[in-house]
Structures are given as C-alpha cells and as structure tokens.
Write a protein that holds these residues in place. Structure first.
Motif, PDB file in Angstrom:
ATOM      1  N   ALA A 295       0.587   3.907  -3.450  1.00 29.36           N
ATOM      2  CA  ALA A 295      -0.311   4.713  -2.845  1.00 29.36           C
ATOM      3  C   ALA A 295      -0.739   5.629  -4.030  1.00 29.36           C
ATOM      4  CB  ALA A 295       0.214   5.550  -1.741  1.00 29.36           C
TER       5      ALA A 295
ATOM      6  N   CYS B  52      -7.262   1.376   2.415  1.00 29.86           N
ATOM      7  CA  CYS B  52      -6.865   0.535   1.479  1.00 29.86           C
ATOM      8  C   CYS B  52      -7.711  -0.885   1.520  1.00 29.86           C
ATOM      9  CB  CYS B  52      -5.203   0.648   1.529  1.00 29.86           C
ATOM     10  SG  CYS B  52      -4.795  -0.530   0.164  1.00 29.86           S
TER      11      CYS B  52
ATOM     12  N   LEU C 219      -4.947  -4.150  -4.571  1.00 27.11           N
ATOM     13  CA  LEU C 219      -5.237  -3.060  -3.612  1.00 27.11           C
ATOM     14  C   LEU C 219      -6.030  -1.884  -4.401  1.00 27.11           C
ATOM     15  CD1 LEU C 219      -1.487  -3.052  -3.642  1.00 27.11           C
ATOM     16  CD2 LEU C 219      -2.648  -3.146  -1.305  1.00 27.11           C
TER      17      LEU C 219
ATOM     18  N   TRP D   1      -8.017   1.821  -3.342  1.00 25.17           N
ATOM     19  CA  TRP D   1      -7.841   2.828  -2.417  1.00 25.17           C
ATOM     20  C   TRP D   1      -9.027   3.655  -2.398  1.00 25.17           C
ATOM     21  CZ3 TRP D   1      -3.928   4.304   1.024  1.00 25.17           C
ATOM     22  CH2 TRP D   1      -2.838   3.626   0.714  1.00 25.17           C
TER      23      TRP D   1
ATOM     24  N   ALA E   5       0.891  -1.271  -0.142  1.00 24.12           N
ATOM     25  CA  ALA E   5      -0.017   0.138   0.087  1.00 24.12           C
ATOM     26  C   ALA E   5       0.653   1.126   0.131  1.00 24.12           C
ATOM     27  CB  ALA E   5      -0.981  -0.363   1.191  1.00 24.12           C
TER      28      ALA E   5
END
Length: 133
Positions: free
Chosen positions: A67, A108, A97, A99, A63
């Motif tokens: 990001a 996340c 992942l 977000w 993460a």
C-alpha cells in the motif's frame, strides 16, 4: 504475508512484494502456488485449480503489503474481478498493482498472471485510513 490476526485466509502461500515505486502507487508481487495448498484438497481431484477467491485473496494481501504511504483502511468492495486463465499447483502468480485515490479512500487495480498468461484483472476498493468499514 500471512492473514492478519483474528482472520482466516484460504491461502497458505506467502505473498512476496517485489518492486515498488518510491511513492508506492505501483508495485509487483509474486506468490508460489504449491500443491500443498489446502484448497486443492477436493477441488477438481485429478486436475486441481486454484479457486478464483484465492486469487482475490492473493491480490488483497499483496495490496495490503504494498500500500502507498499511509496504509489504506479495510477492504470495502471488490469492484470487479474478471478471470481469464486458470491457476494450477506449481504456478507462480505474478501480480501488478496500481493504486488510485478515490472519493471514498483508495482503489487498487491489479492484474494476476502465470506463465500461461493473464489469470485475472481485479479492482479492489479500500476505505480511507480511519474511515468507515
């Protein structure tokens, strides 16, 4: 990625971010779980299992590396973690992942899996950049 300076990580493996959408709101990553991981020493001798906290650490590191746009602030909470299948030496942990902006910063959502199926579902919350720790 390795652990940030001044922090300790129970995971020696490198997290490799694979794909990432242009806006950075979804990403994939992989981690090769080698039998040389320090956590395997004494963790179920004869049948080593990668501890759940290490799966969480792999998700946290992925993460941080994947990001979106402006990097989120520090991890503030593990909102949930559900483990389904164990992870063993020789496995490749595949991470997906996604977000989401939330009032207090970012969340996340991640799934972690191996060739045997889903290993975990995890939701991590991060502070807004420059926000409270």
């Amino acid at each position: 990625m390795t652990a940030p300076a001044g922090t300790a990580s129970p995971v020696a493996a490198t997290v490799r971010v694979g794909s990432r959408t242009p806006e950075g709101l979804t990403a994939t990553a992989e981690v090769d779980i080698l039998d040389s991981e320090p956590v395997f020493a004494g963790h179920y001798p004869g049948f080593p299992i990668f501890p759940g906290v290490c799966v969480l650490e792999c998700v946290r590191r992925a993460a941080a590396d994947a990001a979106p746009g402006v990097a989120p602030g520090p991890l503030t909470a593990v909102e949930s973690a559900r483990f389904a299948t164990s992870v063993h030496p020789g496995d490749t942990l595949t991470l997906a992942l996604t977000w989401h902006r939330v009032e207090s910063g970012w969340r996340c959502d991640a799934t972690a899996g191996t060739a045997r199926g889903r290993a975990a579902r995890v939701k991590l919350r991060f502070a807004a950049p420059g926000g409270p720790r």
